[in-house]
Design an enzyme around this catalytic site. Structure first.
Site: not given
Ligand code: HSE
Length: 348
Positions: A227, A155, A152, A99, A223, A209
């Site tokens: 990580k 990251v 996994e 999700t 983001d 994407g």
């Molecule tokens: N938006 C993230 C990136 C996707 O650009 O790395 C993967 O977590």
């Protein structure tokens, strides 16, 4: 002997569809070479609809239907189960949590995790929220019940950043980790070096994407910070959340900054770092000027990379995709095969 694993998929977006493609294309090979059969028995997706079929669903039919109609509602196995009802009632050994990621609360995924563990299901996830925010609690809950959580894909997608550290580098002490952990920002920086504007490069990253639904999470470093928190918690025994990671994104970098780095044989990269001194772990995400001779400087476009600083090997760098349908679908497969290798099937 073949062992069958029944999968309940929470979410059937890009990653779920990538997994379905992999199971369609490699199902027979996985059974032949690994003695593992992975069968999708339920799907719960708030937009595309829910299905339950204890005998298993045909991945091709799922993909055809979503491709044709955009949802699964007309499928013969359609039902009105939401995610929690699916966790409680599906014929499943493994809940695959795909999700959307919420890095502030980790919900609703964290509730799905707790419920799946209570029910006795293993979990495989690509969702960063629960692992960045609640790793220790969830890992303890799973261990108490002899269940496995595979993460996994949180990251560097299927590029085995976590597994390389926990298996191949087992026995080495890791004192520092640094990496390019966000594909969107690395793509933007690479495009800006080639002359594109920030806005055009970001738009292209969204079109391709790579970016999160709200790209602020990418360009402001949230983001990457999630990580970094996962790397710190899983590999360095820390207990930090994304908010504890010192953070600066790429939005303040100007074309002049990019040009001036180029004229001095260096380039800007958004670097996530964790280091440990004694008990103290510090973590950050910030743009850094890397000399062209540094291995991370040559990682361009949406590609990710991580360098582990170890006591016995020195620096070890792993480079590979950090996002994408098949790359992230493969992350799920690699966790499923790991569960299989650990042979802990819980029959419900
Ligand atoms: N938006 C993230 C990136 C996707 O650009 O790395 C993967 O977590």
């Amino acid at each position: 002997m073949t062992t069958t694993y029944r999968l309940a998929l929470l979410g059937f977006g890009v990653v779920g569809q990538g997994l379905a493609e992999i199971l369609r294309d490699k199902g027979a090979q996985l059974e032949r070479e690994h003695g593992a059969r992975f069968v999708i028995t339920a799907i719960a997706d708030p937009l595309k609809g829910s299905l339950s079929a204890p005998e298993g669903l045909d991945p091709q039919e799922l993909l055809d239907r979503v491709g044709r109609e955009g949802n699964l509602r007309g499928h013969a196995a359609a039902c009105d189960w939401d995610a929690l009802h699916t966790i409680d009632h599906a014929a499943a050994d493994v809940v695959v949590e795909m999700t959307y990621t919420d890095l502030k609360t980790g919900e609703p995924a964290t509730t799905h995790f707790r419920r799946a563990l209570q029910r006795g299901c293993h979990i495989v996830t690509t969702n960063k929220g629960p692992i960045a925010l609640h790793y220790r609690e969830l890992a303890e809950l799973a261990a108490q019940r002899n269940l496995i959580i595979g993460y996994e894909g949180t990251v560097m997608s299927g590029t085995p950043s976590l597994r390389m550290a926990t298996t191949a580098l087992r026995g080495c002490a890791i004192s520092a980790i640094s990496g390019i952990l966000n594909g969107t920002t690395n793509y933007i920086l690479t495009q800006m070096e080639a002359g594109a504007t920030y806005e055009a490069a970001l738009q292209e990253a969204q079109r391709l994407g790579y970016a999160e639904a709200d790209p602020t999470g990418d360009v402001e470093g949230h983001d990457a910070a999630a990580k970094v928190a996962i790397l710190a918690n899983v590999l360095m025994g820390a207990s930090i959340g994304p908010a504890d990671v010192e953070r600066e994104g790429i939005t303040r970098l100007t074309p002049q900054d990019i040009e001036s780095a180029r004229s001095e044989n260096s380039r800007w990269k958004l670097i996530g770092s964790v280091s440990r001194e004694g008990e103290r772990v510090s973590a950050s995400v910030r743009p850094q000027r890397m000399p062209l001779t540094h291995p991370l400087a040559s990682v361009s476009g949406p590609i990710n990379a991580v360098t582990y600083t170890t006591d016995m090997l020195g620096d070890v760098t792993l480079v590979g995709p950090g996002a994408g349908k098949l790359a992230t679908g493969f992350a799920v497969l690699s966790d499923l095969l790991d569960i299989h290798a650990r042979r802990r099937v819980i029959r419900l």
